[in-house]
Motif scaffolding. Structure first.
Motif, PDB file in Angstrom:
ATOM      1  N   SER A 171      59.556  45.564  37.643  1.00 20.68           N
ATOM      2  CA  SER A 171      60.294  45.128  36.449  1.00 20.68           C
ATOM      3  C   SER A 171      59.766  45.832  35.205  1.00 20.68           C
ATOM      4  CB  SER A 171      60.210  43.610  36.280  1.00 20.68           C
ATOM      5  OG  SER A 171      58.877  43.176  36.098  1.00 20.68           O
ATOM      6  N   GLY A 172      58.441  46.012  35.131  1.00 15.65           N
ATOM      7  CA  GLY A 172      57.870  46.733  33.995  1.00 15.65           C
ATOM      8  C   GLY A 172      58.398  48.147  33.907  1.00 15.65           C
ATOM      9  N   ARG A 173      58.517  48.798  35.057  1.00 13.49           N
ATOM     10  CA  ARG A 173      59.049  50.176  35.090  1.00 13.49           C
ATOM     11  C   ARG A 173      60.530  50.202  34.722  1.00 13.49           C
ATOM     12  NH1 ARG A 173      56.376  54.967  37.274  1.00 13.49           N
ATOM     13  NH2 ARG A 173      57.857  55.109  38.995  1.00 13.49           N
ATOM     14  N   ILE A 174      61.286  49.223  35.194  1.00 12.19           N
ATOM     15  CA  ILE A 174      62.706  49.172  34.851  1.00 12.19           C
ATOM     16  C   ILE A 174      62.880  48.949  33.349  1.00 12.19           C
ATOM     17  CG2 ILE A 174      64.831  47.806  35.101  1.00 12.19           C
ATOM     18  CD1 ILE A 174      64.094  47.405  38.040  1.00 12.19           C
ATOM     19  N   LEU A 181      61.069  54.179  26.667  1.00 14.09           N
ATOM     20  CA  LEU A 181      59.714  54.407  26.170  1.00 14.09           C
ATOM     21  C   LEU A 181      59.236  55.820  26.506  1.00 14.09           C
ATOM     22  CD1 LEU A 181      59.911  51.313  25.866  1.00 14.09           C
ATOM     23  CD2 LEU A 181      57.531  51.175  26.603  1.00 14.09           C
ATOM     24  N   LYS A 182      58.406  56.364  25.629  1.00 17.35           N
ATOM     25  CA  LYS A 182      57.892  57.713  25.809  1.00 17.35           C
ATOM     26  C   LYS A 182      56.599  57.693  26.619  1.00 17.35           C
ATOM     27  CE  LYS A 182      59.579  59.394  21.305  1.00 17.35           C
ATOM     28  NZ  LYS A 182      59.145  59.926  19.977  1.00 17.35           N
ATOM     29  N   ASP A 183      56.639  58.311  27.772  1.00 16.35           N
ATOM     30  CA  ASP A 183      55.456  58.485  28.612  1.00 16.35           C
ATOM     31  C   ASP A 183      54.638  57.199  28.757  1.00 16.35           C
ATOM     32  OD1 ASP A 183      53.699  59.893  30.230  1.00 16.35           O
ATOM     33  OD2 ASP A 183      52.421  60.499  28.541  1.00 16.35           O
ATOM     34  N   PRO A 184      55.244  56.111  29.216  1.00 17.06           N
ATOM     35  CA  PRO A 184      54.487  54.861  29.371  1.00 17.06           C
ATOM     36  C   PRO A 184      53.403  55.000  30.436  1.00 17.06           C
ATOM     37  CG  PRO A 184      56.613  54.699  30.452  1.00 17.06           C
ATOM     38  CD  PRO A 184      56.634  55.994  29.695  1.00 17.06           C
ATOM     39  N   LYS A 185      52.316  54.290  30.262  1.00 15.38           N
ATOM     40  CA  LYS A 185      51.198  54.313  31.207  1.00 15.38           C
ATOM     41  C   LYS A 185      51.128  52.957  31.914  1.00 15.38           C
ATOM     42  CE  LYS A 185      50.027  58.312  29.449  1.00 15.38           C
ATOM     43  NZ  LYS A 185      50.380  59.579  30.161  1.00 15.38           N
ATOM     44  N   ILE A 186      51.417  52.945  33.201  1.00 20.82           N
ATOM     45  CA  ILE A 186      51.369  51.695  33.957  1.00 20.82           C
ATOM     46  C   ILE A 186      49.936  51.498  34.455  1.00 20.82           C
ATOM     47  CG2 ILE A 186      52.387  50.321  35.791  1.00 20.82           C
ATOM     48  CD1 ILE A 186      54.408  51.203  33.694  1.00 20.82           C
ATOM     49  N   VAL A 337      69.570  52.529  46.039  1.00 22.91           N
ATOM     50  CA  VAL A 337      68.323  52.218  46.744  1.00 22.91           C
ATOM     51  C   VAL A 337      67.277  53.285  46.456  1.00 22.91           C
ATOM     52  CG1 VAL A 337      67.263  51.977  49.024  1.00 22.91           C
ATOM     53  CG2 VAL A 337      69.441  50.849  48.542  1.00 22.91           C
ATOM     54  N   GLY A 338      67.703  54.558  46.430  1.00 26.02           N
ATOM     55  CA  GLY A 338      66.777  55.653  46.132  1.00 26.02           C
ATOM     56  C   GLY A 338      66.206  55.546  44.723  1.00 26.02           C
ATOM     57  N   LEU A 339      67.048  55.175  43.745  1.00 29.90           N
ATOM     58  CA  LEU A 339      66.572  55.001  42.366  1.00 29.90           C
ATOM     59  C   LEU A 339      65.601  53.833  42.292  1.00 29.90           C
ATOM     60  CD1 LEU A 339      66.658  55.736  39.373  1.00 29.90           C
ATOM     61  CD2 LEU A 339      68.721  54.311  39.149  1.00 29.90           C
ATOM     62  N   TYR A 340      65.906  52.753  42.987  1.00 28.90           N
ATOM     63  CA  TYR A 340      65.025  51.584  42.990  1.00 28.90           C
ATOM     64  C   TYR A 340      63.660  51.953  43.572  1.00 28.90           C
ATOM     65  CZ  TYR A 340      63.633  46.684  43.341  1.00 28.90           C
ATOM     66  OH  TYR A 340      62.985  45.492  43.193  1.00 28.90           O
ATOM     67  N   LYS A 341      63.663  52.739  44.634  1.00 32.52           N
ATOM     68  CA  LYS A 341      62.401  53.167  45.241  1.00 32.52           C
ATOM     69  C   LYS A 341      61.544  53.937  44.245  1.00 32.52           C
ATOM     70  CE  LYS A 341      63.718  53.421  50.130  1.00 32.52           C
ATOM     71  NZ  LYS A 341      63.926  54.321  51.301  1.00 32.52           N
ATOM     72  N   LYS A 342      62.181  54.710  43.387  1.00 35.13           N
ATOM     73  CA  LYS A 342      61.435  55.456  42.371  1.00 35.13           C
ATOM     74  C   LYS A 342      60.793  54.512  41.359  1.00 35.13           C
ATOM     75  CE  LYS A 342      64.141  59.691  42.828  1.00 35.13           C
ATOM     76  NZ  LYS A 342      65.117  60.621  42.192  1.00 35.13           N
ATOM     77  N   MET A 343      61.465  53.372  41.108  1.00 37.85           N
ATOM     78  CA  MET A 343      60.875  52.372  40.215  1.00 37.85           C
ATOM     79  C   MET A 343      59.673  51.692  40.872  1.00 37.85           C
ATOM     80  SD  MET A 343      62.660  52.414  37.459  1.00 37.85           S
ATOM     81  CE  MET A 343      63.810  53.796  37.295  1.00 37.85           C
ATOM     82  N   ASN A 346      54.452  55.001  42.756  1.00 38.10           N
ATOM     83  CA  ASN A 346      53.500  55.507  41.763  1.00 38.10           C
ATOM     84  C   ASN A 346      53.823  56.964  41.469  1.00 38.10           C
ATOM     85  OD1 ASN A 346      51.339  55.920  40.087  1.00 38.10           O
ATOM     86  ND2 ASN A 346      49.852  56.149  41.743  1.00 38.10           N
ATOM     87  N   ALA A 347      54.775  57.185  40.589  1.00 35.06           N
ATOM     88  CA  ALA A 347      55.227  58.526  40.235  1.00 35.06           C
ATOM     89  C   ALA A 347      55.884  58.463  38.867  1.00 35.06           C
ATOM     90  CB  ALA A 347      56.215  59.031  41.280  1.00 35.06           C
ATOM     91  N   PRO A 348      56.036  59.579  38.196  1.00 33.54           N
ATOM     92  CA  PRO A 348      56.725  59.567  36.902  1.00 33.54           C
ATOM     93  C   PRO A 348      58.137  59.011  37.025  1.00 33.54           C
ATOM     94  CG  PRO A 348      55.602  61.666  37.248  1.00 33.54           C
ATOM     95  CD  PRO A 348      55.545  60.932  38.551  1.00 33.54           C
ATOM     96  N   LEU A 349      58.592  58.326  35.991  1.00 33.73           N
ATOM     97  CA  LEU A 349      59.947  57.799  36.007  1.00 33.73           C
ATOM     98  C   LEU A 349      60.947  58.948  36.002  1.00 33.73           C
ATOM     99  CD1 LEU A 349      59.477  54.937  33.403  1.00 33.73           C
ATOM    100  CD2 LEU A 349      60.019  54.639  35.818  1.00 33.73           C
ATOM    101  N   PRO A 350      62.074  58.771  36.688  1.00 34.58           N
ATOM    102  CA  PRO A 350      63.059  59.846  36.727  1.00 34.58           C
ATOM    103  C   PRO A 350      63.755  60.001  35.370  1.00 34.58           C
ATOM    104  CG  PRO A 350      63.937  57.871  37.754  1.00 34.58           C
ATOM    105  CD  PRO A 350      62.502  57.597  37.448  1.00 34.58           C
ATOM    106  N   PRO A 351      64.325  61.158  35.091  1.00 33.78           N
ATOM    107  CA  PRO A 351      65.085  61.314  33.840  1.00 33.78           C
ATOM    108  C   PRO A 351      66.363  60.496  33.897  1.00 33.78           C
ATOM    109  CG  PRO A 351      65.306  63.273  35.221  1.00 33.78           C
ATOM    110  CD  PRO A 351      64.292  62.394  35.881  1.00 33.78           C
TER     111      PRO A 351
END
Length: 352
Positions: A171-174, A181-186, A337-343, A346-351
């Protein structure tokens, strides 16, 4: 001779009556009488999953005909997947093993996570003691993000979470993705309460969490205005927590159908919060008995009181039919589902 015939007739009548009444009594004996039902809890003892189950058990026992014994057996592992795998492939479909897990039941299957060996469309759903509540994204007041513009202008906002793949993490990533946000750090590695402390100490700048948890656990901080609450993700859709009714709804930030479906998938995964399931092949009459008992338990005022005492909040139950419907309606488009997996990874958020 007549006396003998009369005696034989009386004896025959006695046997017939005995057999008749014996069958009648047998047919009226409840299936669950003198039986033990095991609630297989997909988690460790002592957590929220245990507490909500313990609130339910006395009332489930009360409303299942035959007053069976009900026990909890904990089976931790793989966020509940181990327990569901066991129930799906090993438990007898006799109604005597009910598996209780968290919201990861559906997400693990739809996302195809390693270790999932069950089909959510074949499981039988009895209900859920709660449905998911809205999530909110907030920052500490001292961070200075008192407007959305200031939040978006900042670089490297530190967002706390438990572990990669946790609902708070996703949820934080979404939120950060849709808020732009610019370059957020999780920052991961916290327990829930530890994260509250980290936020208060300035070790992180922001976090996501369920709205109900924020209100219960951070009431004093909220009342003192120590948070800036930036957005909410409503669960179910369009139903915010009363405390955050005027907060920006994240659905309004979506730009296209792909992003709307992403939010819908997160919402759908968390909607049945504590689902109770039976293995495939359980006879319909047993399913009906258990669903009826579950529904009667949910309506019993004593259940609500016990639930609030143990969980600190009111229950918001779902019937077996409602849980089943929510599972059937899960978005399953491979792109979403593929977009959700990216959320969830542990990887940079997609554009966008």
């Amino acid at each position: 001779m007549a006396t003998i015939r009369a005696s034989l007739a009386a004896l025959a009548l006695t046997f017939i009556c005995s057999a008749f009444f014996s069958n009648e009594v047998f047919s009226q004996t409840p299936y669950f009488q003198n039986k033990t039902i095991t609630i297989l809890r997909g988690g460790a003892p002592g957590g929220s999953g245990d507490m909500q189950a313990r609130a339910l058990i006395p009332y489930l026992k009360k409303y299942i005909p035959g007053n069976p014994t009900i026990i909890i057996e904990n089976m931790p592992g793989a966020a509940g997947m181990k327990a569901v795998n066991h129930a799906y492939s090993s438990a007898k479909p006799d109604g005597l093993t009910i598996t209780a897990v968290g919201s990861g039941l559906a997400s693990g299957a739809v996302l195809g996570l390693p270790g999932v060996r069950y089909d959510i469309d074949k499981l039988i759903y009895l209900g859920s003691t709660e449905h998911g509540d809205p999530y909110v994204f907030l920052s500490r007041k001292e961070a200075g993000f008192d407007t959305l513009e200031k939040l978006r202008a900042a670089t490297g906002v530190r967002v706390g979470a438990q572990t990669v793949g946790h609902a708070v993490y996703i949820s934080g990533r979404i939120f950060t993705y849709l808020l732009g946000l610019k370059d957020p750090k999780i920052v991961v590695g916290f327990g829930g309460v530890e994260m509250d402390l980290a936020l208060a100490r300035g070790e992180i700048d922001a976090r996501a969490n369920s709205a109900d948890t924020v209100v219960r656990r951070n009431a004093e901080a909220l009342n003192k205005g120590q948070f800036n609450v930036h957005a909410t993700l409503t669960i179910p859709k369009g139903k915010p927590h009363p405390r955050f009714a005027d907060v920006l709804d994240v659905d309004t930030l979506t730009r296209n159908e792909r992003e709307r479906q992403l939010v819908s998938l997160f919402r759908a995964f968390l909607y049945p919060r504590w689902p109770y399931v039976l293995p495939p092949g359980t006879p319909p009459e047993i399913v009906k008995t258990l669903r009826d008992a579950m529904n009667k338990s949910f309506k019993d005022p004593g259940f609500a009181q016990e639930f609030k005492k143990l969980m600190g909040s009111e229950p918001s139950p779902l019937s077996g039919e409602e849980v089943e419907s929510s599972i059937r309606e899960l978005p399953r488009d491979p792109e979403i589902v593929g977009l959700y997996k990216k959320m969830a990874e542990n990887a940079p958020l997609p554009p966008r």
